[in-house]
Motif scaffolding. Structure first.
Motif, PDB file in Angstrom:
ATOM      1  N   SER A 186     -20.672  54.810  51.412  1.00  0.00           N
ATOM      2  CA  SER A 186     -21.419  53.614  51.827  1.00  0.00           C
ATOM      3  C   SER A 186     -20.459  52.497  52.240  1.00  0.00           C
ATOM      4  CB  SER A 186     -22.317  53.149  50.691  1.00  0.00           C
ATOM      5  OG  SER A 186     -22.957  51.940  51.036  1.00  0.00           O
ATOM      6  N   LEU A 187     -19.390  52.308  51.467  1.00  0.00           N
ATOM      7  CA  LEU A 187     -18.401  51.276  51.796  1.00  0.00           C
ATOM      8  C   LEU A 187     -17.669  51.611  53.101  1.00  0.00           C
ATOM      9  CD1 LEU A 187     -16.911  50.508  48.270  1.00  0.00           C
ATOM     10  CD2 LEU A 187     -18.200  48.934  49.717  1.00  0.00           C
ATOM     11  N   ILE A 188     -17.352  52.908  53.311  1.00  0.00           N
ATOM     12  CA  ILE A 188     -16.670  53.316  54.561  1.00  0.00           C
ATOM     13  C   ILE A 188     -17.544  52.987  55.762  1.00  0.00           C
ATOM     14  CG2 ILE A 188     -15.855  55.309  55.894  1.00  0.00           C
ATOM     15  CD1 ILE A 188     -14.945  56.574  53.238  1.00  0.00           C
ATOM     16  N   ASP A 189     -18.865  53.290  55.654  1.00  0.00           N
ATOM     17  CA  ASP A 189     -19.767  52.991  56.764  1.00  0.00           C
ATOM     18  C   ASP A 189     -19.893  51.485  57.001  1.00  0.00           C
ATOM     19  OD1 ASP A 189     -20.253  55.566  57.535  1.00  0.00           O
ATOM     20  OD2 ASP A 189     -22.068  55.823  56.324  1.00  0.00           O
ATOM     21  N   GLN A 190     -19.867  50.720  55.893  1.00  0.00           N
ATOM     22  CA  GLN A 190     -19.890  49.256  56.058  1.00  0.00           C
ATOM     23  C   GLN A 190     -18.664  48.784  56.830  1.00  0.00           C
ATOM     24  OE1 GLN A 190     -20.562  47.085  52.332  1.00  0.00           O
ATOM     25  NE2 GLN A 190     -21.855  48.784  51.623  1.00  0.00           N
ATOM     26  N   GLU A 191     -17.506  49.384  56.497  1.00  0.00           N
ATOM     27  CA  GLU A 191     -16.281  49.005  57.192  1.00  0.00           C
ATOM     28  C   GLU A 191     -16.362  49.397  58.673  1.00  0.00           C
ATOM     29  OE1 GLU A 191     -11.564  49.199  56.223  1.00  0.00           O
ATOM     30  OE2 GLU A 191     -12.567  51.144  56.424  1.00  0.00           O
ATOM     31  N   ARG A 192     -16.943  50.552  58.952  1.00  0.00           N
ATOM     32  CA  ARG A 192     -17.096  50.982  60.351  1.00  0.00           C
ATOM     33  C   ARG A 192     -17.965  49.998  61.137  1.00  0.00           C
ATOM     34  NH1 ARG A 192     -17.834  57.253  58.563  1.00  0.00           N
ATOM     35  NH2 ARG A 192     -15.668  57.898  58.889  1.00  0.00           N
ATOM     36  N   GLU A 193     -18.861  49.345  60.448  1.00  0.00           N
ATOM     37  CA  GLU A 193     -19.727  48.367  61.106  1.00  0.00           C
ATOM     38  C   GLU A 193     -19.092  46.987  61.191  1.00  0.00           C
ATOM     39  OE1 GLU A 193     -22.475  48.691  62.737  1.00  0.00           O
ATOM     40  OE2 GLU A 193     -22.647  50.844  62.399  1.00  0.00           O
ATOM     41  N   GLY A 194     -17.845  46.889  60.745  1.00  0.00           N
ATOM     42  CA  GLY A 194     -17.125  45.634  60.913  1.00  0.00           C
ATOM     43  C   GLY A 194     -17.041  44.765  59.678  1.00  0.00           C
ATOM     44  N   ARG A 199     -10.090  47.834  50.415  1.00  0.00           N
ATOM     45  CA  ARG A 199      -9.453  49.127  50.709  1.00  0.00           C
ATOM     46  C   ARG A 199      -8.631  49.632  49.522  1.00  0.00           C
ATOM     47  NH1 ARG A 199      -7.120  49.298  56.871  1.00  0.00           N
ATOM     48  NH2 ARG A 199      -9.040  50.043  57.845  1.00  0.00           N
ATOM     49  N   ALA A 200      -7.993  48.718  48.808  1.00  0.00           N
ATOM     50  CA  ALA A 200      -7.178  49.118  47.647  1.00  0.00           C
ATOM     51  C   ALA A 200      -8.050  49.786  46.589  1.00  0.00           C
ATOM     52  CB  ALA A 200      -6.467  47.894  47.059  1.00  0.00           C
ATOM     53  N   LYS A 230     -19.428  64.973  56.802  1.00  0.00           N
ATOM     54  CA  LYS A 230     -20.805  65.119  57.292  1.00  0.00           C
ATOM     55  C   LYS A 230     -21.370  63.758  57.689  1.00  0.00           C
ATOM     56  CE  LYS A 230     -25.256  67.146  56.001  1.00  0.00           C
ATOM     57  NZ  LYS A 230     -26.050  67.770  54.917  1.00  0.00           N
ATOM     58  N   ASP A 231     -21.112  62.756  56.843  1.00  0.00           N
ATOM     59  CA  ASP A 231     -21.569  61.398  57.141  1.00  0.00           C
ATOM     60  C   ASP A 231     -20.887  60.860  58.408  1.00  0.00           C
ATOM     61  OD1 ASP A 231     -22.802  58.681  56.163  1.00  0.00           O
ATOM     62  OD2 ASP A 231     -20.689  58.247  56.602  1.00  0.00           O
ATOM     63  N   THR A 232     -19.585  61.181  58.565  1.00  0.00           N
ATOM     64  CA  THR A 232     -18.836  60.747  59.748  1.00  0.00           C
ATOM     65  C   THR A 232     -19.463  61.317  61.016  1.00  0.00           C
ATOM     66  OG1 THR A 232     -16.774  60.583  58.500  1.00  0.00           O
ATOM     67  CG2 THR A 232     -16.576  60.816  60.883  1.00  0.00           C
ATOM     68  N   SER A 233     -19.793  62.619  60.973  1.00  0.00           N
ATOM     69  CA  SER A 233     -20.431  63.255  62.134  1.00  0.00           C
ATOM     70  C   SER A 233     -21.743  62.570  62.479  1.00  0.00           C
ATOM     71  CB  SER A 233     -20.687  64.743  61.849  1.00  0.00           C
ATOM     72  OG  SER A 233     -19.470  65.445  61.803  1.00  0.00           O
ATOM     73  N   ALA A 234     -22.545  62.319  61.455  1.00  0.00           N
ATOM     74  CA  ALA A 234     -23.854  61.692  61.688  1.00  0.00           C
ATOM     75  C   ALA A 234     -23.681  60.283  62.249  1.00  0.00           C
ATOM     76  CB  ALA A 234     -24.644  61.661  60.382  1.00  0.00           C
ATOM     77  N   TYR A 235     -22.722  59.542  61.698  1.00  0.00           N
ATOM     78  CA  TYR A 235     -22.488  58.164  62.129  1.00  0.00           C
ATOM     79  C   TYR A 235     -22.102  58.117  63.608  1.00  0.00           C
ATOM     80  CZ  TYR A 235     -20.410  53.519  62.474  1.00  0.00           C
ATOM     81  OH  TYR A 235     -20.108  52.240  62.878  1.00  0.00           O
ATOM     82  N   TYR A 236     -21.105  58.943  63.995  1.00  0.00           N
ATOM     83  CA  TYR A 236     -20.626  58.892  65.378  1.00  0.00           C
ATOM     84  C   TYR A 236     -21.586  59.571  66.340  1.00  0.00           C
ATOM     85  CZ  TYR A 236     -16.335  56.637  64.032  1.00  0.00           C
ATOM     86  OH  TYR A 236     -15.434  55.705  63.576  1.00  0.00           O
ATOM     87  N   SER A 237     -22.409  60.472  65.849  1.00  0.00           N
ATOM     88  CA  SER A 237     -23.444  61.068  66.697  1.00  0.00           C
ATOM     89  C   SER A 237     -24.440  59.994  67.117  1.00  0.00           C
ATOM     90  CB  SER A 237     -24.156  62.194  65.938  1.00  0.00           C
ATOM     91  OG  SER A 237     -25.185  62.733  66.732  1.00  0.00           O
ATOM     92  N   ARG A 238     -24.813  59.127  66.157  1.00  0.00           N
ATOM     93  CA  ARG A 238     -25.741  58.026  66.464  1.00  0.00           C
ATOM     94  C   ARG A 238     -25.121  57.066  67.480  1.00  0.00           C
ATOM     95  NH1 ARG A 238     -26.228  58.099  60.845  1.00  0.00           N
ATOM     96  NH2 ARG A 238     -24.981  56.186  60.633  1.00  0.00           N
ATOM     97  N   LYS A 239     -23.853  56.728  67.244  1.00  0.00           N
ATOM     98  CA  LYS A 239     -23.172  55.787  68.122  1.00  0.00           C
ATOM     99  C   LYS A 239     -23.058  56.359  69.545  1.00  0.00           C
ATOM    100  CE  LYS A 239     -22.265  52.383  65.352  1.00  0.00           C
ATOM    101  NZ  LYS A 239     -22.864  51.064  65.604  1.00  0.00           N
ATOM    102  N   ALA A 240     -22.609  57.624  69.637  1.00  0.00           N
ATOM    103  CA  ALA A 240     -22.361  58.240  70.946  1.00  0.00           C
ATOM    104  C   ALA A 240     -23.638  58.338  71.766  1.00  0.00           C
ATOM    105  CB  ALA A 240     -21.728  59.618  70.771  1.00  0.00           C
ATOM    106  N   SER A 241     -24.744  58.642  71.119  1.00  0.00           N
ATOM    107  CA  SER A 241     -26.009  58.813  71.853  1.00  0.00           C
ATOM    108  C   SER A 241     -26.431  57.507  72.531  1.00  0.00           C
ATOM    109  CB  SER A 241     -27.110  59.313  70.913  1.00  0.00           C
ATOM    110  OG  SER A 241     -27.364  58.348  69.903  1.00  0.00           O
ATOM    111  N   ASN A 242     -26.052  56.370  71.955  1.00  0.00           N
ATOM    112  CA  ASN A 242     -26.340  55.070  72.594  1.00  0.00           C
ATOM    113  C   ASN A 242     -25.295  54.736  73.660  1.00  0.00           C
ATOM    114  OD1 ASN A 242     -28.634  54.520  71.032  1.00  0.00           O
ATOM    115  ND2 ASN A 242     -27.392  53.735  69.358  1.00  0.00           N
TER     116      ASN A 242
END
Length: 787
Positions: A186-194, A199-200, A230-242
């Motif tokens: 969940s924290l990694i996805d938050q970071e991906r969203e900016g 991180r420590a 698996k979460d990474t794939s789903a995250y970037y799949s959503r992004k790429a489709s847009n």
């Protein structure tokens, strides 16, 4: 104190003492008010364990202490209170026990403190508890060290450190790892969203997944990494489709490259390094592999558009990105090849159209072809070779070995594209002829291209690169050799250094055999100059050897059968010329008796004094023209057939030279009837009224079409080459099928020319008739070599 004098410590008393020490350690770890361990405390605890393990049976409590060591961890992790019942038998132990139990507060145990927290707070508590647990394991392992040294080794039991860590794994890690994994992802996805995250903290949490494996990565991989990927794939799949719908190809690639960079950065800061290739593979798959064709073929911004608009930076990014995915360069190189081929074919069409216009206007065609077409092809090659080099030599993102293979991959597409249109030719002239003419124009005096020495060298280098794409390299060699011979014999070569330089380049590209004849010709020119000096000395020292006229002889030592086909020793019957030939023969025999002189009159020149009624004019003519004119010293009027008989030339040659003397600009002969063409019924006589404003004039012969002769010579040489190749193959293989023989023959000869399959078949039949090969009696497609 000796063993016999030492008082026996029973299990309960000894363990109560140890437990007080363990409680003190827990208090210190929890941050409760507590004094630190002194060296005396440490030694007393160590000695207690030592004594309890070295007492005689049944008071050797090694096994019991080993079990209690584990139980003390379990109690700290799970239970909610610590028992404190103490019995004393030793005054020394009593004193230490009082010191160890100065604080009676019960520490908060591990699991309850984790169960009451969630998300980031739970992660911080876990990191703290894990750090404390490792300290506790380290200290208790020191207290119980004697067990590690002897008891565990003898019984082959897990060492104390492992037992301590296993307790945490079984009681804490197994319960919370699912919640921990979800919180981290969940924290990694938050970071991906900016968003900003700690991180420590993530680094410390993920270290637990690694360390809990005690040397194995299975807990990190199975309990965290699989779900994270698996979460990474789903995250970037959503992004790429847009993105694929909204963004242009360059914008999409910028985002993709930035994502890859950030994921690498993520690994550097908190993920384990082993995750990097798996993580990047997921991102590349979702962002690039899934949408490769859709992205590359975007109508206004895809690969073709980037090539068309010279977007080098975007192309570099495209090559970088797609070289990382499996077969990613397949579509890139296909589009690249198609684009370059299309541009090349457009140049061919331009040249064809220009040649047609020139032909209609009766202007020079070859000049246009060699100057414009070849120059444009060179410029095209420069442009796309720079693309290939720039896109593949400046990588910092990817590994050098991959760059090299990617470079070769797209370099191959460039090669295949140029092979398509470089072998088309223009207006009936092959690319081999055009390239040879282009070189001739650069290398001869007065060529149309005025270039500096550096520019000439650079251009010649590029011509040799283009030659690599031409299949008929032997045809180029023959055209080039003919033109080189003319430059050398007529002193038309602008610079000897450039002549040698291009031969060196050709030798590197095509091998020594390709340039051996040409190198010999350049060398012969130097020898010819020395030879002329020797000839003049010979004439001055031998008054009887006077040829009667000034004679300059250029010697070329021909190194192959094909080079000797131009001469005819029985050509002339003119006493002056015969005398010249004889004098030079006598001189040459004084130098060597092992070489035969073959005179090539078609390449000779003469200066003749024409005594016309208005004035005397010096005529610069070929040896053939001179021979024809000298006939009119003996006869005023000659028929076509008489001239032909006396000159002993073919119809074509006689027509050419008589046309130059009677129908062209300078009418030295008068022709009857007065027409523009030469006929076998024509008569000729000397034009005594001829005059010109110049004192000296050069009468050119109509250019002979050497193309047919060159092609015939090359075809003959190819027959010999095919024969030699077939014999070589069959000699080594003894028996071989038709198809395999053709394949191997094409492979052997492909470096110089692409042999036609029909020609190979014809040569096989010829070799069979000459008893080099024979057909198998049972199989007509199988051949045997006859020694």
């Amino acid at each position: 104190m000796s063993m016999s004098e030492r008082k026996t410590i029973d299990l309960e008393q000894g363990w109560d003492f140890m437990q007080k020490g363990i409680t003190k350690l827990k208090n210190i770890l929890e941050g409760l008010p507590e004094t630190q361990f002194s060296s005396e405390d440490y030694m007393m605890l160590y000695t207690t364990i030592y004594n309890m393990c070295t007492q005689k049976p049944p008071h050797d409590y090694s096994q019991q202490l080993y079990d209690k060591y584990r139980e003390s961890f379990e109690e700290y992790i799970v239970s909610t209170a610590v028992k404190t019942q103490i019995a004393y038998r030793s005054q020394t132990m009593k004193q230490h026990l009082l010191r160890l139990s100065c604080s009676e507060k019960t520490p908060l145990v591990v699991l309850p403190s984790l169960r009451e927290k969630h998300d980031e707070f739970m992660l911080r508590e876990l990191v703290k508890r894990w750090a404390n647990h490792k300290i506790m394991v380290r200290w208790l392992s020191r207290f119980f060290h004697y067990l590690d040294r002897y008891f565990i080794a003898r019984r082959s039991l897990p060492p104390l450190n492992e037992v301590g860590l296993t307790c945490f794994r079984d009681l804490v890690y197994k319960e919370v790892n699912g919640k921990v994994r979800d919180a981290v992802i969940s924290l990694i996805d938050q970071e991906r969203e900016g968003e900003q995250i700690d991180r420590a903290l993530l680094k410390n949490v993920l270290d637990i997944f690694v360390e809990i494996g005690m040397g194995q990565m299975d807990h990190y991989e199975n309990d965290f990494e699989t779900a994270m990927l698996k979460d990474t794939s789903a995250y970037y799949s959503r992004k790429a489709s847009n993105w694929i719908l909204e963004d242009s190809c360059p914008d999409y690639m910028l985002k993709a490259e930035e994502c890859l960079k950030r994921e690498k950065d993520r690994v550097a800061h908190y993920l384990h390094s082993s995750s990097e290739p798996k993580l990047l593979e997921k991102v590349q798959h979702e962002l690039l592999s899934v949408y490769a064709n859709q992205l590359l073929e975007k109508e206004h911004s895809g690969c073709h558009a980037l090539l068309r608009d010279d977007k080098v930076e975007d192309l570099s990014r495209m090559f970088r990105l797609f070289s990382k995915i499996p077969r990613g360069l397949d579509p890139v190189s296909s589009i690249f090849k198609l684009h370059v081929t299309t541009e090349g074919m457009a140049l061919v069409k331009q040249a064809e159209d220009a040649a047609s216009n020139k032909k209609a206007e009766k202007k020079d065609i070859v000049g246009l072809q060699e100057q414009v077409f070849v120059r444009k092809v060179i410029e095209l090659h420069d442009k796309y070779l720079a693309y290939v080099n720039d896109c593949f030599q400046n990588h910092t993102l990817f590994h050098k070995v991959l760059n090299r293979s990617a470079f070769n991959y797209v370099g191959l597409a460039l090669k295949e594209a140029f092979e398509v249109f470089c072998n088309k030719g223009v207006a009936g002239s092959s690319s081999a002829e055009l390239l040879a003419s282009f070189c001739d124009n650069i290398l001869k005096k007065g060529g149309s291209e005025k270039l500096s020495d550096e520019a000439i060298e650079e251009t010649l280098e590029k011509v040799v690169k283009l030659l690599a794409y031409i299949s008929d390299k032997d045809l180029f060699a023959e055209f080039y050799r003919k033109k080189l011979a003319r430059r050398l014999l007529f002193d038309k070569s602008a610079n000897d250094d450039h002549e040698r330089s291009i031969l060196t380049k050709l030798k590197q590209q095509c091998g020594g055999q390709f340039t051996s004849k040409m190198e010999g010709m350049v060398t012969d020119l130097t020898l010819a100059k020395e030879n002329q000096t020797s000839f003049e000395e010979y004439l001055s020292n031998n008054p009887n050897a006077d040829p009667g006229i000034d004679l300059t002889v250029t010697l070329q030592i021909f190194r192959s059968q094909s080079s000797c086909r131009n001469g005819n020793l029985d050509l002339l019957d003119m006493k002056h010329l015969i005398r010249c030939v004889e004098v030079f023969k006598e001189f040459y025999q004084t130098k060597t008796k092992h070489r035969k002189l073959t005179w090539i009159y078609s390449l000779g020149t003469c200066n003749i004094s024409g005594k016309f009624e208005p004035k005397t004019v010096e005529l610069i003519v070929t040896t053939y023209q001179a021979s024809a004119l000298l006939l009119f010293n003996l006869s005023d009027r000659l028929s076509y057939s008489e001239i032909m008989t006396q000159l002993n030339l073919s119809d074509d040659d006689v027509i050419r030279l008589l046309h130059s003397l009677s129908c062209a600009k300078y009418k030295i002969l008068i022709k009857e009837p007065n027409t523009k063409t030469i006929s076998s019924t024509d008569y000729f006589e000397f034009n005594s009224k001829f005059t010109d404003k110049m004192r000296r004039i050069k009468i050119p012969l109509p250019p002979v079409d050497e193309k047919k002769k060159v092609i015939e010579d090359v075809d003959k040489d190819r027959r010999y080459a095919i024969d030699a190749s077939i014999v070589r193959i069959m000699k080594s293989r003894k028996v071989l099928g038709y198809q395999q023989l053709v394949v191997e023959c094409v492979e052997q000869l492909g470096r110089m020319f692409k042999p036609d399959v029909k020609a190979i078949k014809k040569r096989i039949e010829d070799l069979i008739s000459r008893d080099y090969l024979e057909r198998d009696k049972d199989n007509a497609n199988m051949f045997k070599y006859l020694a």
